[in-house]
Write a protein that holds these residues in place. Structure first.
Motif, mmCIF file in Angstrom:
data_model
loop_
_atom_site.group_PDB
_atom_site.id
_atom_site.type_symbol
_atom_site.label_atom_id
_atom_site.label_comp_id
_atom_site.label_asym_id
_atom_site.label_seq_id
_atom_site.Cartn_x
_atom_site.Cartn_y
_atom_site.Cartn_z
ATOM 1 N N ILE A 76 29.864 -24.905 -30.700
ATOM 2 C CA ILE A 76 29.730 -23.894 -31.493
ATOM 3 C C ILE A 76 30.931 -23.444 -32.323
ATOM 4 O O ILE A 76 32.222 -23.578 -31.896
ATOM 5 N N GLU A 77 30.776 -22.517 -33.594
ATOM 6 C CA GLU A 77 31.738 -22.102 -34.160
ATOM 7 C C GLU A 77 32.481 -21.233 -33.444
ATOM 8 O O GLU A 77 33.753 -21.178 -33.406
ATOM 9 N N GLY A 78 32.014 -20.235 -32.861
ATOM 10 C CA GLY A 78 32.612 -19.099 -32.005
ATOM 11 C C GLY A 78 33.175 -18.170 -32.570
ATOM 12 O O GLY A 78 33.690 -17.240 -31.839
ATOM 13 N N PHE A 79 32.939 -18.077 -33.885
ATOM 14 C CA PHE A 79 33.342 -16.853 -34.854
ATOM 15 C C PHE A 79 32.825 -15.404 -34.373
ATOM 16 O O PHE A 79 33.498 -14.442 -34.228
ATOM 17 N N TYR A 80 31.478 -15.458 -33.977
ATOM 18 C CA TYR A 80 30.742 -14.124 -33.723
ATOM 19 C C TYR A 80 30.620 -14.011 -32.136
ATOM 20 O O TYR A 80 30.245 -13.035 -31.694
ATOM 21 N N GLY A 81 31.215 -15.286 -31.373
ATOM 22 C CA GLY A 81 31.100 -14.699 -29.922
ATOM 23 C C GLY A 81 30.946 -16.184 -29.480
ATOM 24 O O GLY A 81 31.103 -17.180 -29.819
ATOM 25 N N VAL A 82 30.722 -15.938 -28.000
ATOM 26 C CA VAL A 82 30.716 -17.383 -27.162
ATOM 27 C C VAL A 82 29.628 -17.156 -25.956
ATOM 28 O O VAL A 82 29.134 -16.136 -25.797
ATOM 29 N N VAL A 83 29.206 -18.278 -25.688
ATOM 30 C CA VAL A 83 28.494 -18.144 -24.372
ATOM 31 C C VAL A 83 29.093 -18.040 -23.108
ATOM 32 O O VAL A 83 29.767 -19.064 -23.032
ATOM 33 N N ALA A 197 42.071 -20.035 -38.372
ATOM 34 C CA ALA A 197 40.697 -20.574 -38.658
ATOM 35 C C ALA A 197 39.822 -19.321 -38.693
ATOM 36 O O ALA A 197 39.040 -18.948 -39.507
ATOM 37 N N GLU A 198 39.899 -18.526 -37.584
ATOM 38 C CA GLU A 198 39.158 -17.247 -37.597
ATOM 39 C C GLU A 198 39.703 -16.286 -38.600
ATOM 40 O O GLU A 198 38.742 -15.720 -39.284
ATOM 41 N N GLY A 199 40.831 -16.133 -38.599
ATOM 42 C CA GLY A 199 41.378 -15.265 -39.568
ATOM 43 C C GLY A 199 40.967 -15.477 -41.096
ATOM 44 O O GLY A 199 40.660 -14.797 -41.803
ATOM 45 N N MET A 200 41.063 -16.992 -41.368
ATOM 46 C CA MET A 200 40.633 -17.327 -42.636
ATOM 47 C C MET A 200 39.124 -17.133 -42.885
ATOM 48 O O MET A 200 38.803 -16.439 -43.838
ATOM 49 N N LYS A 201 38.495 -17.335 -41.955
ATOM 50 C CA LYS A 201 36.793 -16.997 -42.130
ATOM 51 C C LYS A 201 36.625 -15.649 -42.234
ATOM 52 O O LYS A 201 35.885 -15.437 -43.146
ATOM 53 N N LEU A 202 37.182 -14.796 -41.495
ATOM 54 C CA LEU A 202 36.928 -13.461 -41.737
ATOM 55 C C LEU A 202 37.335 -12.843 -43.168
ATOM 56 O O LEU A 202 36.483 -12.038 -43.627
ATOM 57 N N LEU A 203 38.497 -13.121 -43.452
ATOM 58 C CA LEU A 203 38.884 -12.710 -44.630
ATOM 59 C C LEU A 203 38.083 -13.193 -46.010
ATOM 60 O O LEU A 203 37.890 -12.513 -46.911
ATOM 61 N N CYS A 204 37.767 -14.516 -45.759
ATOM 62 C CA CYS A 204 36.906 -15.186 -46.834
ATOM 63 C C CYS A 204 35.491 -14.467 -46.954
ATOM 64 O O CYS A 204 35.130 -14.118 -48.093
ATOM 65 N N ASP A 205 34.939 -14.088 -45.640
ATOM 66 C CA ASP A 205 33.734 -13.652 -45.489
ATOM 67 C C ASP A 205 33.620 -12.238 -46.243
ATOM 68 O O ASP A 205 32.648 -12.092 -46.976
ATOM 69 N N SER A 207 35.640 -11.105 -48.436
ATOM 70 C CA SER A 207 35.776 -11.220 -49.709
ATOM 71 C C SER A 207 34.934 -11.804 -50.587
ATOM 72 O O SER A 207 34.926 -12.152 -51.972
ATOM 73 N N GLY A 208 33.719 -12.731 -50.024
ATOM 74 C CA GLY A 208 32.555 -13.023 -50.572
ATOM 75 C C GLY A 208 32.850 -14.482 -50.840
ATOM 76 O O GLY A 208 32.127 -15.217 -51.766
ATOM 77 N N VAL A 209 33.552 -15.263 -50.149
ATOM 78 C CA VAL A 209 33.897 -16.495 -50.410
ATOM 79 C C VAL A 209 33.157 -17.095 -49.021
ATOM 80 O O VAL A 209 33.482 -16.921 -48.021
ATOM 81 N N THR A 210 32.451 -18.250 -49.293
ATOM 82 C CA THR A 210 31.767 -19.006 -48.334
ATOM 83 C C THR A 210 32.523 -19.750 -47.530
ATOM 84 O O THR A 210 33.349 -20.648 -48.133
ATOM 85 N N CYS A 211 32.520 -19.637 -46.411
ATOM 86 C CA CYS A 211 33.505 -20.360 -45.318
ATOM 87 C C CYS A 211 33.007 -20.485 -44.054
ATOM 88 O O CYS A 211 32.326 -19.714 -43.504
ATOM 89 N N LYS A 212 33.127 -21.580 -43.496
ATOM 90 C CA LYS A 212 32.918 -21.978 -41.960
ATOM 91 C C LYS A 212 34.077 -22.543 -41.153
ATOM 92 O O LYS A 212 35.191 -22.840 -41.794
ATOM 93 N N MET A 213 33.982 -22.382 -39.847
ATOM 94 C CA MET A 213 34.853 -23.225 -39.041
ATOM 95 C C MET A 213 34.489 -24.279 -38.733
ATOM 96 O O MET A 213 33.203 -24.801 -38.551
#
Length: 363
Positions: A76-83, A197-205, A207-213
């Motif tokens: 899983i991406e893990g950006f919003y959390g983990v199991v 990768a998390e820092g990139m996704k967070l700032l992209c999110d 800023s309105g830039v579509t980004c995934k990990m």
């Protein structure tokens, strides 16, 4: 007669039990109505639940088994959390398993809720509040004027590469910790690949830039990077590998900035079935800046054009024909003549035919 009645009641009870899908068994989760039978469906369900802030996920499966759950956090991406843990209760004669996943929500979730929905960050999430302030500070400068998604992405890339050093905030390697998070990258300024990768996704999110990990391996080691969507096409962006070691804030490279699957496969591996195809070329840094060179002749011509107009502290190109003989010290002396620099230092990254040449000039 009495025995027949008892047998009839038992038969009736079993029939009701089967029809109801075991709902009469008190130890099974009767509320688990979602049916998931493939690994891809499972991963999508987890990502959706975590992005909604859910700490518990329940479902029924007939085809998944324990081996499918043992490596969940690796897929899983893990950006919003983990199991954090899972429970499986199986009913063999029904060929069903009732599964409950207990999850932990990340600081990233609370930061995005604060930005997008103006929700208060829970008092106990101190790191989330610090991360929110770090993002807010950067976004204030980013949003000072109207920019395209590409321009936003590049500024975010440059900010992270310039301000984050690869490593562990505590000084030693830990299996879990701040080094793997956006908090490590954007607040502590020290992180490993997952933190970049998390820092990139967070700032992209934000800023309105579509980004995934995306996770996989690079040179045989576990690795994480990003997928970026620009004008309906996807690109890879690996900020960790664009950040030079030892760390040098003035040196920003774009070897892995907006590259396609073909180029990325030269030294990265991932499960392509789990991610979008990245086939974009228009927003590759070297293509967009006209710094992609088919051969030495093209490289020299582009280099001379730049150096005749200005005396930069650094220049970089992507060349398709790199070898040590063609790009020898003798064949690079023209850079000193055209620039007036007293010396130059060359750094090489990437693999042929996607070799990046970075030149640091001293005057």
């Amino acid at each position: 007669m009495k025995r027949k009645i008892i047998l009839l009641l038992v038969t009736l009870w079993i029939s009701i039990f089967i029809i109801s899908g075991c709902s009469m068994m008190p130890h099974l989760n009767a509320s688990a109505q979602t049916v998931i039978d493939t690994k891809k469906e499972l991963l999508a369900e987890i990502e959706n639940a975590l992005s909604s802030g859910k700490t518990k996920i329940s479902f029924v499966t007939s085809d998944l088994d324990q081996t499918d759950f043992d490596t969940l956090n690796q897929n899983i991406e893990g950006f919003y959390g983990v199991v954090k843990e899972y429970q499986i209760k199986s009913v063999k004669f029904l060929n069903k398993s009732y599964v409950t996943l207990n999850c932990e929500i990340s600081d990233n979730y609370y930061v995005e809720k604060a930005f997008f929905d103006e929700e208060d960050i829970p008092e106990e999430r101190e790191k989330a509040r610090d991360l929110y302030e770090a993002c807010k500070s950067f976004l204030t400068s980013l949003q000072s004027k109207k920019r395209s998604d590409y321009e936003k992405e590049k500024l975010i890339h440059d900010y992270i590469v310039s301000n984050v050093a690869y490593g562990y905030p505590g000084g030693k390697k830990e299996p879990e910790g701040d080094a793997y998070s956006a908090y490590g990258a954007l607040v502590l300024k020290k992180a490993v690949c997952n933190g970049y990768a998390e820092g990139m996704k967070l700032l992209c999110d934000l800023s309105g830039v579509t980004c995934k990990m995306i996770s996989g391996t690079a040179d045989g080691e576990k690795h994480a990077w990003n997928l970026i969507k620009l004008d309906k096409e996807w690109y890879h962006a690996d900020l960790t590998w664009d950040d030079p070691e030892p760390d040098e804030t003035s040196r920003i490279m774009y070897t892995y900035f907006n590259v396609d699957d073909t180029q990325m496969k030269a030294d990265h591996k991932w499960n392509a079935a789990l991610y979008q195809k990245a086939e974009g070329n228009e927003y590759n840094y070297y293509r967009k800046k006209d710094l992609l060179c088919e051969d030495y002749k093209s490289f020299r011509s582009k280099c001379e054009d730049i150096l005749e107009k200005k005396s930069p502290n650094s220049i970089q190109f992507m060349v398709k024909d790199y070898d040590q003989d063609t790009y020898s010290d003798d064949n690079l002396q023209f850079i000193l003549r055209y620039s007036g620099a007293s010396s130059l230092r060359m750094q090489i990254a990437g693999k042929t035919p996607y070799t990046m040449l970075y030149f640091k000039l001293q005057y």
